[in-house]
Motif scaffolding. Sequence first.
Motif: not given
Length: 312
Positions: A201-229
């Motif tokens: 599985p992908l390894r994700v480092e969340l910026l908020n160490a206290k974020a409430r995350i549970k199994k089954g939550d979903r992610l999308v791309t945040f996007g880059s400056q000028s949409d690249k890459p």
Amino acid sequence: MRDTRESRLLLVLLIAIAFALITVDIRGGQDSPVDGARQAAATVFGPIENGVSSAVDPVGNAISAVRDSGDRHSRIAQLEHDNAALKAKLGSDDRNRSRLKQLDKMIKVAGEGQYGIKGAEVIAIGAAQGFSWTVTIDVGANDGIQRDMTVLNGDGLVGRVTTVGPDTATVLLANDPDFTVGTRMESSDELGFASGQGDRPLRVELLNAKARIKKGDRLVTFGSQSDKPFVPGVPVGVVSRVDPSGGDLTRTIYVTPFVSFTKLDIVGVVVAAPKSDPRDTVLPPKPKPTPTPTVTVTVTPSASATDPGQQQ
């Protein structure tokens, strides 16, 4: 008026006067001596011209509509003919049905995210054992492909373009250890960075160490400056494990990607980013939980226990 010598002389005289006025008007420019007369004429005849235009425009519009309608019917007929030819060429075997299904899913994702995409076919894979997780696609610079463009399919994020040739391009897959993409959690908007781990599985480092995350939550791309890459809103995956928070500055979670990187065939390169962030709209509908069947047992008293006349 009859065609007499006097009428012909009058016509010549009027034409000469008209040419003289035109010459004076052109040479005079904005200070033309006939400008006042022209404005007065516009004041008088302007409303009449507008009325005539209003009366004539619907007729012209109707003619244009009929002509355009005919063109549309011709285009539709041509598209139907091309589609039938394509289906006949593809045949009806299972593989081609699968590819058409993949194409339909990808077009739906592109439509929901308002991504402009260039369709492509995976024609080669990289040496995943000991090297990088890459694929080669059959579009390149001649098709408008550039380095650092997002690549997706009907399931979600596939990777990004790293090398471009005239007619082919190399895509670094999202599960490669050198791959990193900014992510955003669905609903909570918690940000993080996802990195590939090969067939894990992908390894994700969340910026908020206290974020409430549970199994089954979903992610999308945040996007880059000028949409690249990366363009925003492309589905990434589902949380499969959450590491307990140990007081670190970040929090680690593990995400199962939506895309199966060993089954890639039809993909799309995003050549035009959406005008606005699609947020979570591209994510597939959440699966409905399967109801657990319940069994209700009803105890009915026997007749011998309830009929006093049968007791001795």
